[in-house]
Design an enzyme around this catalytic site. Structure first.
Site, short mmCIF file in Angstrom:
data_model
loop_
_atom_site.label_atom_id
_atom_site.label_comp_id
_atom_site.label_asym_id
_atom_site.label_seq_id
_atom_site.Cartn_x
_atom_site.Cartn_y
_atom_site.Cartn_z
N ASP A 53 0.86 -1.18 0.00
CA ASP A 53 0.00 0.00 0.00
C ASP A 53 0.90 1.23 0.00
O ASP A 53 1.60 1.49 0.98
CB ASP A 53 -0.89 -0.04 1.24
CG ASP A 53 -1.92 1.08 1.27
OD1 ASP A 53 -1.73 2.09 0.57
OD2 ASP A 53 -2.92 0.95 2.01
N HIS A 54 0.86 1.98 -1.10
CA HIS A 54 1.77 3.12 -1.25
C HIS A 54 1.43 4.28 -0.32
O HIS A 54 2.21 5.23 -0.18
CB HIS A 54 1.78 3.61 -2.70
CG HIS A 54 3.14 4.05 -3.17
ND1 HIS A 54 4.10 4.55 -2.32
CD2 HIS A 54 3.70 4.07 -4.40
CE1 HIS A 54 5.18 4.86 -3.00
NE2 HIS A 54 4.97 4.58 -4.27
N ARG A 55 0.26 4.24 0.33
CA ARG A 55 -0.04 5.25 1.34
C ARG A 55 0.83 5.05 2.57
O ARG A 55 1.18 6.00 3.28
CB ARG A 55 -1.51 5.18 1.76
CG ARG A 55 -2.52 5.46 0.65
CD ARG A 55 -3.94 5.21 1.16
NE ARG A 55 -4.11 3.83 1.63
CZ ARG A 55 -5.24 3.38 2.17
NH1 ARG A 55 -6.27 4.19 2.33
NH2 ARG A 55 -5.33 2.12 2.55
#
Length: 465
Positions: free
Chosen positions: A435-437
């Site tokens: 998850d790039h968040r």
């Protein structure tokens, strides 16, 4: 005395379960906690214990029926002793028993723990809500409360209150607080969602389907009753329910809410395979099942110590990043009922031998369809072993609520440059989705590099711990 038993919520707000089979018939004498039915929730197959000792007076649902939580499923004929609230002793989630001589205001035990405080009327006490508006607003709010409450044991049937007429048209969409929160998180307007629950109740699945762009249509009762697999020469239709339905909704939610990034790394795992051979021949591991997955799982746990951001989740409601100081390692398992991802609790505290045992038990339980709902929740990072199907690499979708998932490809012999010479080596491709968040490219890359380093040279662990 006739006692009616209603289907309880068997795990985390589930709205329905399918009765796979009855273990009793009308007229049978049952004992307290005797298994009376096997039901499938959206997450697992659960054995349902009897809350009473007595005689089965009626079975209200047939095997194969999908039943809403709170709906009567069986009635018992019991004497006064068997009718005691203390009869509800066992549970699918380990509920305990309270002394029936204690005050009536105490919480009633049920199959999944303890419910709300119960007044003498037998209904859960509700917190009084304040309103600034008129009497009409108070009435509309009362009508908006879901009509079905998961109270599993009652003495008298409680009819489903289905609003109708002008008042029903003006009330707000009927749903539960967790469903309304999910709708807010996904940006879904409940006014636009058609509820498929009892009396038009909007369920989690309705919200998730709407968010995915596949708004479900209402099905007439007669059509729902005949919703079984239909085969013709040209096609086969199978109802979407149970584990398959839950998995589909979860994957759609994950794909549309978490920005996925996938990285790949192919490594020479010849040293790991040689280590595996030595361990299998050792006295310590005699009789234990050791596979490449066992070693890879341990390597993932070690790599996480150096890269803890991958062991976290995004809390949208609190606007916080939650980093876990423990690892519940999820293992994707293909079962006859669909994909499940049970997890090994506190896997980071296990030795290689303990991890080997836990993996064997997890996979055996999953394949038999007996994984408990508790083992399917609380995961912090997952592994999917696609190599067992002969696949080299893929782009796995995150298990909802997790920051990363590792896909293990097959171990293949391939030409490889080893010690500056071309040689035949055993290689494996690793795929990491994150998850790039939560995880930056640098963090994800370092984790994958550490994992690859351990598998290509297990002695590297000495420099990491």
């Amino acid at each position: 005395m006739i006692k009616e038993f209603r289907l309880p919520d068997l795990g985390e707000g589930l709205t329905e379960s399918e009765i796979l089979s009855w273990k009793v018939a009308v007229g049978d004498t049952v004992t307290l906690n005797q298994v009376i039915a096997e039901v499938e929730t959206a997450k697992a197959v659960v054995e349902l214990p009897s809350p009473f000792a007595g005689t089965v007076a009626a079975l209200h649902e047939q095997a194969g029926s999908v039943v809403e939580v709170g709906k009567p499923i069986v009635s018992f004929e019991v004497d006064d002793a068997g009718a005691s609230p203390s009869a509800v002793a066992g549970s699918a989630a380990g509920a305990s028993v309270e002394n029936p001589a204690e005050t009536a205001a105490k919480r009633e035990p049920n199959l999944v723990g303890y419910g709300a405080v119960v007044e003498k009327s037998g209904r859960p006490a509700r917190r009084q809500r304040s309103f600034d508006g008129s009497t009409g607003e108070r009435e509309a709010a009362r009508e908006a409360v879901p009509a079905v409450e998961p109270v599993p044991v009652v003495e008298q049937p409680a009819p489903l209150a289905v609003p109708s007429g002008p008042a029903a048209e003006k009330e707000r969409p009927r749903s539960t607080p967790p469903v309304r929160k999910l709708a807010r998180d996904l940006g879904v307007d409940l006014e636009l969602v058609k509820g498929t629950g009892p009396g038009g109740l909007i369920t989690r699945s309705d919200v998730q389907d709407f968010a995915a762009g596949s708004q479900p249509q209402l099905i007439a009762p007669e059509a729902a009753a005949s919703a079984v697999g239909v085969s013709t020469e040209r096609e086969t239709r199978t109802p979407i329910k149970g584990v398959r339905k839950f998995t589909a909704a979860a994957m759609v939610q994950s794909a549309f809410t978490a920005p996925h990034v996938t990285e790949f790394l192919t490594v020479d795992v010849t040293p790991t395979m040689e280590l595996l051979t030595r361990l299998k021949a050792s006295r310590e591991f005699a009789g234990y099942k050791l596979t490449p997955l066992t070693i890879a799982a341990k390597a993932v746990l070690i790599a996480l110590r150096r890269n803890p951001t991958l062991n976290s989740r995004w809390d949208e409601g609190a606007q916080e990043i939650v980093q876990f100081n423990y690892v519940n390692l999820g293992i994707a398992a293909a079962t006859p009922r669909g994909l499940t991802v049970p997890n090994i609790k506190e896997a980071d505290k296990m030795t290689l031998l303990e991890l080997s045992t836990a993996l064997s038990e997890l996979t055996d339980t999953a394949r038999s369809g007996k994984t408990s709902p508790a083992d399917l929740t609380g995961g912090t990072i997952s592994i999917t072993n696609i190599g067992v199907f002969g696949i080299d690499a893929g782009t796995p979708i995150l298990n909802p609520g997790e920051a990363a998932i590792v896909a293990l490809g097959s171990v293949r012999k391939a030409p490889w440059v080893h010690n500056d010479e071309l040689a035949v080596r055993q290689v494996m491709s690793l795929s990491l989705s994150f998850d790039h968040r939560l995880v930056d490219g640098e963090q994800g890359s370092k984790f994958l590099a550490d994992l690859g380093a351990i598998l290509s040279d297990p002695a590297t662990v000495m420099t990491m711990i």
